[in-house]
Design a protein around this motif. Structure first.
Motif, mmCIF file in Angstrom:
data_model
loop_
_atom_site.group_PDB
_atom_site.id
_atom_site.type_symbol
_atom_site.label_atom_id
_atom_site.label_comp_id
_atom_site.label_asym_id
_atom_site.label_seq_id
_atom_site.Cartn_x
_atom_site.Cartn_y
_atom_site.Cartn_z
ATOM 1 N N ALA A 14 0.835 -1.203 0.000
ATOM 2 C CA ALA A 14 0.000 0.000 0.000
ATOM 3 C C ALA A 14 0.866 1.247 0.000
ATOM 4 O O ALA A 14 0.589 2.227 -0.714
ATOM 5 N N PHE A 15 1.932 1.244 0.781
ATOM 6 C CA PHE A 15 2.861 2.366 0.819
ATOM 7 C C PHE A 15 3.450 2.623 -0.568
ATOM 8 O O PHE A 15 3.501 3.757 -1.041
ATOM 9 N N GLY A 16 3.865 1.564 -1.225
ATOM 10 C CA GLY A 16 4.434 1.695 -2.571
ATOM 11 C C GLY A 16 3.425 2.234 -3.574
ATOM 12 O O GLY A 16 3.760 3.035 -4.439
ATOM 13 N N TYR A 17 2.178 1.793 -3.443
ATOM 14 C CA TYR A 17 1.141 2.275 -4.353
ATOM 15 C C TYR A 17 0.937 3.784 -4.211
ATOM 16 O O TYR A 17 0.911 4.514 -5.192
ATOM 17 N N PHE A 18 0.794 4.252 -2.976
ATOM 18 C CA PHE A 18 0.539 5.673 -2.772
ATOM 19 C C PHE A 18 1.750 6.536 -3.108
ATOM 20 O O PHE A 18 1.608 7.623 -3.668
ATOM 21 N N ILE A 19 2.935 6.077 -2.811
ATOM 22 C CA ILE A 19 4.148 6.813 -3.188
ATOM 23 C C ILE A 19 4.269 6.857 -4.710
ATOM 24 O O ILE A 19 4.554 7.900 -5.294
ATOM 25 N N GLY A 20 4.031 5.731 -5.368
ATOM 26 C CA GLY A 20 4.101 5.695 -6.837
ATOM 27 C C GLY A 20 3.071 6.600 -7.474
ATOM 28 O O GLY A 20 3.339 7.269 -8.470
ATOM 29 N N ASN A 25 2.764 12.354 -10.603
ATOM 30 C CA ASN A 25 2.411 13.756 -10.800
ATOM 31 C C ASN A 25 3.424 14.709 -10.174
ATOM 32 O O ASN A 25 3.112 15.860 -9.923
ATOM 33 N N PHE A 26 4.637 14.232 -9.932
ATOM 34 C CA PHE A 26 5.631 15.049 -9.246
ATOM 35 C C PHE A 26 5.948 16.336 -9.995
ATOM 36 O O PHE A 26 6.006 17.399 -9.415
ATOM 37 N N LYS A 27 6.132 16.249 -11.302
ATOM 38 C CA LYS A 27 6.451 17.438 -12.100
ATOM 39 C C LYS A 27 5.203 18.074 -12.704
ATOM 40 O O LYS A 27 5.298 19.016 -13.461
ATOM 41 N N ASN A 28 4.036 17.547 -12.385
ATOM 42 C CA ASN A 28 2.779 18.065 -12.903
ATOM 43 C C ASN A 28 1.840 18.331 -11.716
ATOM 44 O O ASN A 28 0.988 17.519 -11.405
ATOM 45 N N LEU A 34 -5.871 11.136 -6.224
ATOM 46 C CA LEU A 34 -6.706 9.989 -5.913
ATOM 47 C C LEU A 34 -8.181 10.353 -5.786
ATOM 48 O O LEU A 34 -9.042 9.666 -6.293
ATOM 49 N N PHE A 35 -8.512 11.455 -5.130
ATOM 50 C CA PHE A 35 -9.896 11.839 -4.906
ATOM 51 C C PHE A 35 -10.292 13.045 -5.749
ATOM 52 O O PHE A 35 -11.095 13.854 -5.331
ATOM 53 N N ASP A 36 -9.732 13.177 -6.936
ATOM 54 C CA ASP A 36 -9.985 14.328 -7.791
ATOM 55 C C ASP A 36 -11.329 14.242 -8.506
ATOM 56 O O ASP A 36 -11.803 15.208 -9.045
#
Length: 96
Positions: A14-20, A25-28, A34-36
């Motif tokens: 789960a940690f890997g999923y949320f970090i990934g 969207n790091f540069k965007n 997730l809740f957009d």
């Protein structure tokens, strides 16, 4: 003991999923999160008053006065795209 490893593995997954998901969207910064999807993409004309917080009569009056509102007609049903419609409503062009 085996159950403990299961929960640790599940937590790491789960940690890997949320970090990934965050790194996609790091540069965007305008990217989708997730809740957009809190609001629908298309709103039926009969439900428009709910999103504008107006009465049905006020919405009908607004749409009669401004037939150029962004809309889409599919199979005889009129839909209003949420983001363009809200941008149009908040613009100053409808107040002139």
């Amino acid at each position: 003991m085996e159950i403990d490893f299961f929960w640790i593995g599940l937590g790491i997954a789960a940690f890997g999923y949320f970090i990934g998901n965050g790194l996609k969207n790091f540069k965007n910064p305008e990217g989708k999160f997730l809740f957009d999807d809190e609001y629908p993409t298309l709103i039926k004309e009969k439900d428009l008053h709910t999103y504008l917080n107006l009465s049905k009569a006020e919405v009908a009056d607004l749409l009669n006065k401004h037939p150029n509102a962004p809309k889409v007609e599919l199979d005889g049903t009129t839909y209003y795209p949420y983001k363009p419609f809200m941008k149009w409503v908040t613009s100053t062009e409808i107040y002139q």
